[in-house]
Design an enzyme around this catalytic site. Structure first.
Site, mmCIF file in Angstrom:
data_model
loop_
_atom_site.group_PDB
_atom_site.id
_atom_site.type_symbol
_atom_site.label_atom_id
_atom_site.label_comp_id
_atom_site.label_asym_id
_atom_site.label_seq_id
_atom_site.Cartn_x
_atom_site.Cartn_y
_atom_site.Cartn_z
ATOM 1 N N TYR A 22 12.144 13.668 13.806
ATOM 2 C CA TYR A 22 10.896 13.568 13.038
ATOM 3 C C TYR A 22 9.897 14.653 13.434
ATOM 4 O O TYR A 22 8.727 14.381 13.676
ATOM 5 C CB TYR A 22 10.273 12.180 13.186
ATOM 6 C CG TYR A 22 11.237 11.045 12.929
ATOM 7 C CD1 TYR A 22 12.155 11.098 11.879
ATOM 8 C CD2 TYR A 22 11.224 9.905 13.722
ATOM 9 C CE1 TYR A 22 13.042 10.070 11.641
ATOM 10 C CE2 TYR A 22 12.104 8.856 13.486
ATOM 11 C CZ TYR A 22 13.014 8.940 12.450
ATOM 12 O OH TYR A 22 13.885 7.913 12.220
ATOM 13 N N HIS A 23 10.375 15.902 13.450
ATOM 14 C CA HIS A 23 9.518 17.043 13.763
ATOM 15 C C HIS A 23 9.560 18.075 12.637
ATOM 16 O O HIS A 23 9.802 19.260 12.879
ATOM 17 C CB HIS A 23 9.973 17.701 15.078
ATOM 18 C CG HIS A 23 9.980 16.776 16.257
ATOM 19 N ND1 HIS A 23 10.702 17.033 17.405
ATOM 20 C CD2 HIS A 23 9.346 15.594 16.466
ATOM 21 C CE1 HIS A 23 10.522 16.052 18.269
ATOM 22 N NE2 HIS A 23 9.697 15.161 17.725
ATOM 23 N N PRO A 24 9.296 17.690 11.386
ATOM 24 C CA PRO A 24 9.374 18.655 10.283
ATOM 25 C C PRO A 24 8.227 19.657 10.341
ATOM 26 O O PRO A 24 7.090 19.313 10.664
ATOM 27 C CB PRO A 24 9.273 17.775 9.040
ATOM 28 C CG PRO A 24 8.445 16.606 9.493
ATOM 29 C CD PRO A 24 8.864 16.356 10.921
#
Length: 549
Positions: free
Chosen positions: A473-475
């Site tokens: 969850y590091h876009p």
């Protein structure tokens, strides 16, 4: 759609779209002088409640449509056509209100790489003062870390015997300890810093927005931004929808988009800024042909290597309804107990590829065998290491599906499209097995649960990764910083959108490359630094080149 067809509700100096990790920072900093009027537009609602504020409840808000946009990727061809969850915060505080509460600056070479890629003024010596400005790390050396900033950051005690065993096993496997991976040495194993203060989640809403909320020159509005309004080539406001009514916030100085790596490019494209052919296909009038809008999408992936535990000491003992209820009650009464931690208390940054000049993989350790989203707990006591490469070369894109602002964007990361990604994951899994095989785990290890001892060949590991790999969850990267003559750049080094006036993008979408670790810290830093650019203030004192490893 013209301004005259919508009801104007306010005119201010700055309109900020998104009260997230960056937007809350900007709202606070731009309004603190009292001279500029600032309006923040947020689609989500309040962050009040235990699901967000209790650190141990972190798996809940990212799976609740009340707090999360609910986005999913398109089928990812290289991992069996799976569609992965792509959560982003839809609430005050944005993703800082639903994330895993982990604080990582990133490695200095990440930011030097940004500058080399065209983000002039974003090298480590430029950004390091802003990390210190935002930080409030209790007991830290103020020459290295911030000690009086808005963001309270705590270092856990690592008191759980399994955290201690993991630390010892890493040393036995030949790795060093690092007492502060955000200090001089990132590489090694040590306590994982948390955005927690006095037992509560310390989001940017708590750190920045709420202390500023009573300022007369700051207002917060709810609604869905539908597009940016222009007069000529200058952004003059934002039209949004609330309760079926179109409304307008006008900006005398600037519109600032801080809506996430998914929604920021979406809003630009809805407003006519993006790849000309794509916009023409959807019937959106072109404002500025910027083919880089939505491109360069990046993320971190990870897998869990799970072990059975021979002793009933894991978090599994708290996963029954009665224990959860008692833990929640204790937290609500005193902000103490197991509810006051995210339980990611041990981190590791290591090199797994032979040509890595600085750490290229990250560990999170958890004294439980359970998915990050809280689902599918193991049927026995267990523990796990989350491990994944941090510098994938795979790149994806965000596109519009339609011109409807309510439609979810088309998100395609193109995960695992580079052969080096597979090589790195094989190395990660084999290295984790080596750590778990050390003497320190002999009192606890009951054997490997996942992927299991039969998963040994390259082909076996590749199948496991394809079926089990998940987003960390590091876009980021979809509106990247670059020079004005770079056709794929979207914003210049002061985060101004190239090709128009009065418009900036300030969030993780402007990262040229993903940083080495969790991205919330760098996003807050980015907003602190850009706030100074917007206000025309001298940049914080540049630090001399340091010997950070």
């Amino acid at each position: 759609m013209s301004v005259s067809r919508a009801r104007q509700i306010d005119e201010v100096d700055y309109v900020i779209v998104g009260a997230g990790s960056a937007g809350c920072v900007l709202a606070s900093r731009l309004s603190e002088s009292g001279t500029d009027a600032v309006a923040v537009l947020e689609y989500g609602g309040t962050d009040i409640g235990p699901f967000i504020q209790m650190p141990a409840a972190l798996s809940y808000p990212m799976n609740m449509r009340r707090y999360d946009w609910g986005y999913r990727t398109e089928p990812e061809a290289h991992i069996g056509g799976r569609r992965l969850a792509a959560p982003r915060g839809k609430v005050l505080g944005g993703s800082s209100s639903i994330n895993g509460l982990v604080y990582v600056r990133g490695h200095p070479m990440d930011f030097d790489g940004w500058a080399e890629a065209g983000a002039e003024g974003w090298a480590w010596r430029d950004v390091e003062p802003y990390f210190r400005k935002l930080e409030n790390v209790e007991g830290a050396d103020p020459a290295i870390r911030g000690t009086d900033g808005p963001m309270h950051i705590t270092r856990p005690a690592q008191s759980h015997p399994l955290d201690q065993a993991f630390m010892s096993a890493a040393e036995q496997a030949g790795f060093a300890r690092t007492e502060d991976y955000n200090g001089h040495v990132q590489e090694g194993f040590g306590p994982m810093e948390q955005t927690i203060w006095r037992g509560r989640r310390w989001s940017t809403a708590n750190a920045y927005l709420k202390p500023a909320k009573d300022r007369e020159n700051l207002s917060v509005h709810r609604g869905l931004a539908s597009h940016i309004l222009f007069e000529g080539d200058r952004a003059v406001g934002v039209e949004f929808v609330r309760g079926g009514e179109r409304r307008v916030l006008r900006a005398r100085k600037e519109v600032i988009v801080s809506a996430s790596a998914f929604n920021s490019p979406k809003l630009l494209m809805l407003s006519g800024i993006g790849p000309a052919a794509d916009l023409a296909h959807l019937g959106i009038p072109l404002r500025a042909d910027r083919p880089g809008v939505g491109a360069n999408l990046q993320d971190h992936l990870e897998v869990y290597l799970q072990m059975a535990c021979t002793r009933p000491i894991t978090l599994r003992r708290y996963m029954n309804p009665l224990s959860k209820g008692l833990a929640g009650l204790q937290w609500m009464l005193s902000q103490t107990g197991i509810g006051a931690s995210n339980h990611f208390e041990t981190a590791g940054f290591v090199r797994v590829m032979p040509d890595a000049d600085y750490p290229d993989a990250q560990y999170h350790f958890l004294p439980a065998a359970i998915r990050y989203d809280g689902s599918q707990p193991a049927r026995t006591h267990g523990f796990q290491a989350h491990i994944g490469p941090t510098r994938s070369k795979s790149r994806g894109r965000v596109r519009l599906r339609t011109a409807d602002p309510y439609a979810a964007p088309h998100i395609h990361f193109n995960y695992m499209s580079e052969p080096s990604d597979w090589e790195a994951f094989r190395a990660c899994i084999r290295l984790t097995r080596e750590i778990f095989s050390q003497k320190a785990f002999e009192p606890y290890s009951g054997g490997e649960l996942m992927p299991g001892p039969d998963c040994s060949s390259d082909e076996d590991i590749d199948r496991f990764v394809a079926s089990e790999v998940e987003s960390a969850y590091h876009p980021c990267g979809t509106c990247r910083i670059g020079s004005e003559d770079d056709r794929m750049a979207v914003v210049d080094p002061e985060c101004r959108v190239i090709g128009v006036e009065g418009l900036r993008v300030v969030d993780s979408s402007v990262f040229p490359n993903v940083t080495n670790g969790n991205i919330n810290g760098p996003t807050i830093m980015l907003a602190e630094k850009t706030a100074d650019h917007i206000r025309g203030l001298a940049r914080a004192e540049r630090r001399p080149e340091s010997a950070v490893a």
